[in-house]
Enzyme design. Structure first.
Site, PDB file in Angstrom:
ATOM      1  N   SER A  87     -10.336   2.254  -1.117  1.00  0.00           N
ATOM      2  CA  SER A  87      -9.596   1.170  -2.117  1.00  0.00           C
ATOM      3  C   SER A  87      -8.124   0.416  -2.427  1.00  0.00           C
ATOM      4  CB  SER A  87     -10.169   1.580  -3.535  1.00  0.00           C
ATOM      5  OG  SER A  87     -10.018   0.141  -4.380  1.00  0.00           O
ATOM      6  N   ASP A 177       0.771   5.171 -18.122  1.00  0.00           N
ATOM      7  CA  ASP A 177       1.731   3.646 -18.903  1.00  0.00           C
ATOM      8  C   ASP A 177       2.214   3.484 -17.322  1.00  0.00           C
ATOM      9  OD1 ASP A 177       0.848   4.276 -21.404  1.00  0.00           O
ATOM     10  OD2 ASP A 177       2.963   5.884 -21.951  1.00  0.00           O
ATOM     11  N   HIS A 235     -19.237  -0.243  -4.487  1.00  0.00           N
ATOM     12  CA  HIS A 235     -17.681   0.698  -3.591  1.00  0.00           C
ATOM     13  C   HIS A 235     -17.405   1.654  -3.417  1.00  0.00           C
ATOM     14  CE1 HIS A 235     -13.605  -0.060  -4.037  1.00  0.00           C
ATOM     15  NE2 HIS A 235     -13.114  -0.143  -4.563  1.00  0.00           N
TER      16      HIS A 235
END
Length: 258
Positions: A87, A177, A235
Site C-alpha cells: 500500500s 497530526d 487489500h
C-alpha cells in the site's frame, strides 16, 4: 532532513529483504512473515516516519520517506536489497526504486499502483484521534470509542496495534497530526521519474480496488518488467492469505540472483 527509523533486523547473510508497511501500520504487523522469511534470508522491517516507534515529523512526501529508508540502509551498510512494500509502503518502495535503482536487487509491490487515489482515511484517523483525545482506561474502552467511527471489528483490531498505555490512559503512537496535514502526499503518486527496469513483482487482491485491470497499462509504464500475481483476497492480502502471499513472494525471490 532524514529521520532515524526504528526497525527490526534479523541479521544474517546475503542480500536482505526490506519490508515497508502501509498507512497506520508498522513493522510489528509483519512479524509472522518475518519469522518465515528469516529462515532463508536477512530481513529488515522498518517503521516509517510518524508510524510505529519511529520519530514524528512534518512531511509525508514519498521522496522524504524513501530517503529515510535509504539512510537506514546506509547506516546498516546494506549496498543492495530486495524491497517489498504494501500500500503506502509500496509507493515508498517504487519511489526508492526510481531514486536509487542501483540499490535494489528486486522490487515487490503489494496491492498498490503508482497513481493517485481519491478515497481517504477519515474514519480511521478520526477513530484514533478519539482515543488520543479521550484517553480511555483500557483497550476495551478504546475499542468502544473507535466503534463510533468504524463498524468493522477487523479494521478496529488493526488500528488497535497503534495503541499504547500512557500515564493517564490509552493513547496512540502514530503522528496523527503530521499524517493528516500532509495526507495529500500520501494519496498522491510516488515521487521520482521514469521507469524502474529491474526485476519486479506486483501482487494484488482480487477483491481490492487498488490494482484493477484498468490500471495495468499505466502501472507497466512505471514498472515495465513487472510480473503480476492475483490472490483471492482484499487489500490486506498478506494478512488474509498469508501462505499464498509467502509462496508467490518466495518464488519470485528464489529466481533472483543475490
Amino acid at each position: 532532513m532524514t529521520l532515524a527509523l526504528h526497525h527490526i533486523d534479523t541479521g544474517g547473510d546475503g542480500t536482505p529483504l526490506v519490508v515497508i508497511h502501509g498507512l497506520l501500520g508498522s513493522a510489528d504487523n509483519w512479524r509472522s512473515h518475518i519469522k518465515k522469511w528469516q529462515e532463508q534470508r536477512r530481513v529488515i522491517a522498518v517503521d516509517l516516519r510518524n508510524h510505529g516507534r519511529s520519530p514524528h515529523a512534518s512531511g509525508m512526501g514519498y521522496a522524504d520517506m524513501a530517503r529515510d529508508v535509504l539512510a537506514l540502509l546506509d547506516e546498516l551498510n546494506v549496498a543492495k536489497a530486495h524491497v517489498l512494500g504494501h500500500s503506502m509502503g509500496g509507493k515508498v518502495a517504487i519511489t526508492l526504486a526510481r531514486l536509487a535503482p542501483e540499490r535494489l536487487a528486486s522490487l515487490v509491490v503489494a496491492d498498490v499502483a503508482p497513481q493517485a487515489y481519491g478515497h481517504g482515511h477519515d474514519r480511521e484517523l478520526g477513530a484514533l484521534r478519539r482515543v488520543r483525545d479521550e484517553r480511555p482506561a483500557d483497550r476495551r474502552q478504546a475499542d468502544a470509542l473507535m466503534a463510533d467511527h468504524i463498524d468493522e471489528r477487523a479494521t478496529r483490531l488493526f488500528l488497535a496495534t497503534n495503541l499504547v498505555r500512557g500515564e493517564d490512559g490509552m493513547t496512540v503512537r502514530v503522528g496523527l497530526d503530521q499524517i493528516a496535514e500532509d495526507y495529500a502526499s500520501i494519496s498522491g503518486e510516488p515521487d521520482g521519474e521514469g521507469a524502474f527496469e529491474g526485476p519486479t513483482l506486483v501482487v494484488r487482491g482480487s477483491r481490492s480496488p487498488y490494482v484493477t485491470d484498468a490500471m495495468l497499462p499505466a502501472l507497466r509504464e512505471v514498472l515495465p518488467t513487472a510480473e503480476l500475481e492475483t490472490l483471492e483476497a482484499g487489500h490486506w492480502l498478506h494478512a488474509e492469505q498469508p501462505e499464498a502471499f509467502q509462496a508467490v513472494v518466495n518464488g519470485f525471490l528464489a529466481r533472483q540472483a543475490d
